[in-house]
Enzyme design. Structure first.
Site, PDB file in Angstrom:
ATOM      1  N   SER A   1       0.851  -1.195   0.000  1.00 55.66           N
ATOM      2  CA  SER A   1       0.000   0.000   0.000  1.00 55.66           C
ATOM      3  C   SER A   1       0.885   1.243   0.000  1.00 55.66           C
ATOM      4  CB  SER A   1      -0.935  -0.019   1.217  1.00 55.66           C
ATOM      5  OG  SER A   1      -1.923   0.972   1.086  1.00 55.66           O
ATOM      6  N   ASN A   2       0.345   2.378   0.371  1.00 57.17           N
ATOM      7  CA  ASN A   2       1.105   3.629   0.450  1.00 57.17           C
ATOM      8  C   ASN A   2       0.485   4.506   1.540  1.00 57.17           C
ATOM      9  OD1 ASN A   2      -0.954   5.492  -0.764  1.00 57.17           O
ATOM     10  ND2 ASN A   2      -0.766   4.011  -2.425  1.00 57.17           N
ATOM     11  N   PRO A   3       1.162   5.590   1.924  1.00 54.68           N
ATOM     12  CA  PRO A   3       0.686   6.347   3.105  1.00 54.68           C
ATOM     13  C   PRO A   3      -0.448   7.349   2.854  1.00 54.68           C
ATOM     14  CG  PRO A   3       2.950   6.959   2.507  1.00 54.68           C
ATOM     15  CD  PRO A   3       2.427   6.123   1.408  1.00 54.68           C
TER      16      PRO A   3
END
Ligand code: CTP
Length: 402
Positions: free
Chosen positions: A208-210
């Site tokens: 995923s990513n932030p």
């Protein structure tokens, strides 16, 4: 937009009451005329004399005071104002407003008021989270003419961290401006993607990513405040509380694509703010993968490009939605963004230098350049809500709504 507007400000009794002074001063600087009402509790935090000096007018504090009532009564305030802002809207005030009570200078004048209302909640996180407050909110959100700004999240005066801070001054002002452009997007259907996507490797691991979805939710809030029917397809960002528009929760890029493709053809605008994971593991293990010593190899395959797929589907339609993308870049920002605008067949792209101070993932501010398919460029910076407002200022005329 606030020039000549008459704004009633009801000050509630919370620590954020001291910020009411700056708010009133900024409203007047932008050309509005302001009259203030205060609850008894508010006067424990800030004096009526301070608010009188800053608003340039008498302050309503006691509706049983014959002199005040004669000069400037609660009904006069209600009839005079174009809009009514309550700040800070404490848990107690929200409860009394929900119940329709009229037992102090703020609630009596507010109950008698027929125009648009902006509530700016601020309180301790636990009070905000309390089911009673959330129940009141749900009732108020469903009340026509009632709008919200905030609360923001962050460190609170009492040492807690979480939702409950009074929104920034810029967001409060943007909220008031929104009350006067309420009908600008009336009848328009807005579809927005927001947040990250999550691509599973096994039941306990994912890529995923932030992204926090804040930019997309700000775009949604402003569109909603301007009267649009909004749907947000939102990736996994945790609890976002009760929101006054439709939220479709998804996890993966495939799910986001499916939710968008069902809705995009009937939308008037599609704004893609989501940070879609570009890859997913080729194979997803049904059971938790056991680790072994030494390097592991993970084969990744591309996920669908949600914006590109939606754009391709609608390009040939007689009436297609306006397409707006976001480009998160760390270098050659404008050139890369223009490339994406052309490649994805967009009308506008918001180029976002995520390496700049005050921009990017998780922060409340953003610094962007909005690029049009016609070659136009316009800079915007400030809170994410302000940036969202500038985006809608540009999009609205393209929808025939100015
Ligand atoms: N986007 C999308 N689906 C993807 C990737 C991107 O819908 N799988 C959308 C984003 O929501 C954004 C725009 O496309 O509106 C550009 O996203 P960005 O990540 O900046 O660009 P990419 O196309 O992924 O290109 P790159 O990662 O190579 O910069």
């Amino acid at each position: 937009m606030l020039q000549g507007k008459k704004i009633a400000v009801g000050v509630g009794g919370g620590i954020a009451a001291y910020k009411a002074g700056d708010f009133v001063r900024e409203l007047r600087r932008q050309g509005a005329t302001v009259k203030v009402a205060m609850t008894k509790a508010a006067q424990e935090f800030i004096t009526p004399l301070t608010m009188q000096s800053l608003s340039g007018d008498a302050v309503l504090t006691d509706y049983f005071d014959a002199t005040q009532e004669e000069k400037f009564g609660h009904l006069h305030l209600a009839r005079w104002a174009d809009a009514y802002v309550v700040l800070p809207a404490t848990a107690d005030l929200l409860a009394r407003i929900t119940a329709g009570m009229a037992n102090d200078a703020v609630t009596t004048s507010l109950l008698a008021f027929r125009g648009p209302v902006l509530l700016a909640p601020a309180m301790n996180t636990a009070m905000w989270d309390h089911p009673a407050t959330q129940r009141n909110l749900a009732v108020l959100r469903a009340t026509p003419r009632t709008h919200f700004v905030g609360p923001a999240s962050g460190p609170l005066a009492d040492g807690d961290v979480g939702a409950g801070r009074l929104s920034d001054l810029a967001d409060l002002i943007e909220g008031v401006r929104g009350l006067f452009s309420g009908a600008q997007l009336a009848g328009k259907k807005v579809l927005i993607t927001a947040g990250p996507t999550r691509e599973a490797m096994d039941p306990v691991r994912f890529i995923s990513n932030p992204s926090t979805g804040k930019m997309g939710l700000a775009v949604a809030e402003v569109a909603h405040a301007r009267g649009a029917a909004v749907t947000v397809v939102l990736g996994p960002v945790g609890d976002v509380g009760s929101l006054p528009f439709e939220v479709v929760r998804v996890t993966t890029a495939d799910e986001m694509l499916e939710a968008v493709m069902k809705r995009v053809e009937s939308a008037d605008v599609f704004v893609a703010t989501a940070a879609v994971s570009d890859w997913r593991p080729q194979a997803v293990s049904a059971q938790k993968a056991k680790k072994s010593e030494g390097p592991q190899t993970l084969t990744l395959v591309r996920t669908p490009d949600v914006l590109m797929t939606a754009s391709t589907k609608v390009q040939a339609n007689a009436k297609r939605p306006l397409l707006v993308g976001f480009a998160a870049e760390t270098h050659d920002v404008i050139a890369y963004a223009r490339g994406k605008l052309t490649r994805k067949g967009l009308d506008l792209i918001v180029a976002n230098d995520v390496s700049a101070a005050g921009a990017g993932f998780g922060v409340d501010t953003n610094v962007v350049t909005i690029i049009g398919a016609d070659g136009s460029t316009q800079g915007a910076q400030g809170t994410k809500r302000e940036v969202a407002a500038r985006l809608w200022d540009l999009v609205a005329p393209k929808l025939g709504a100015s």
